[in-house]
Design a protein around this motif. Structure first.
Motif: not given
Length: 202
Positions: A100-110, A112-130
């Motif tokens: 579960s932990s591994e899948s939630s980390i993978a989901l957060l990183l995924e 993060s990349q989606e937010f980055y592609r949308q130009g939402n760098y704040r949320e992208a950085c927040r997902c990496i932090y989480l």
């Protein structure tokens, strides 16, 4: 109907029996206590209200003592109880929790990349932090604690991990997200992404 009445009567009878036995025990103890007292002059006796007051004070002291002993025992042994409960739960569900932990980390990183592609760098950085926090929890370096601040995370990590720099990058960026007005740029995202790679090499 008669059965219900009998059961209620039986229960109340048992309760009255217990009260009677407790009262007899108390009278016996009080009788023994009176015997240990020096003999009072003729015409002197302990009034009923004083006897009731002494009885109340006795039970009050006993109750407070039991509460105090219970509190001391809890303070002494609660860490062991929590540790045992936590350990038994972990032993039962260790593999499921790890997946579960591994899948939630993978989901957060995924995400993060989606937010980055949308130009939402704040949320992208927040997902990496989480994802970093999830990893720290998974490795039991810093288990999740809602009241823990970024400063407390840094203080904990300085004595627990090396190198500290990648964690500092992620945590200070998160502080800027929460408390600063600075714009989060693609460069900030790349720094966070690189910092996460350093603490979690694939």
């Amino acid at each position: 109907m008669p059965t219900d009445t009998f059961e209620k009567t039986s229960w109340s009878w048992q309760l009255s029996q217990f009260q009677q036995q407790a009262g007899e025990w108390w009278e016996y103890q009080f009788y023994r206590f009176e015997k240990t007292l020096p003999e009072l002059p003729n015409g002197w006796s302990i009034s009923p209200w004083l006897g009731e007051l002494l009885k109340f004070l006795f039970w009050l002291v006993i109750g407070l003592f039991v509460v105090w002993v219970g509190w001391q025992l809890w303070r002494e042994f609660s860490p062991y109880v929590y540790s045992w409960l936590n350990r038994s739960g972990n032993l039962t569900n260790f593999r499921a929790k790890t997946r579960s932990s591994e899948s939630s980390i993978a989901l957060l990183l995924e995400r993060s990349q989606e937010f980055y592609r949308q130009g939402n760098y704040r949320e992208a950085c927040r997902c990496i932090y989480l994802a970093m926090l999830q990893q720290l929890h998974q490795k039991a370096i810093a288990p999740h604690k809602l009241s823990r601040t970024d400063g407390e995370y840094l203080q904990l990590l300085r004595s627990a991990v090396t190198p500290i720099q990648p964690y500092e990058t992620l945590i200070t960026t998160h502080e800027q997200l929460c408390f600063g007005n600075a714009e989060i740029l693609p460069d900030n995202y790349e720094q966070c992404r690189q910092a996460y790679r350093e603490i979690s090499p694939e």
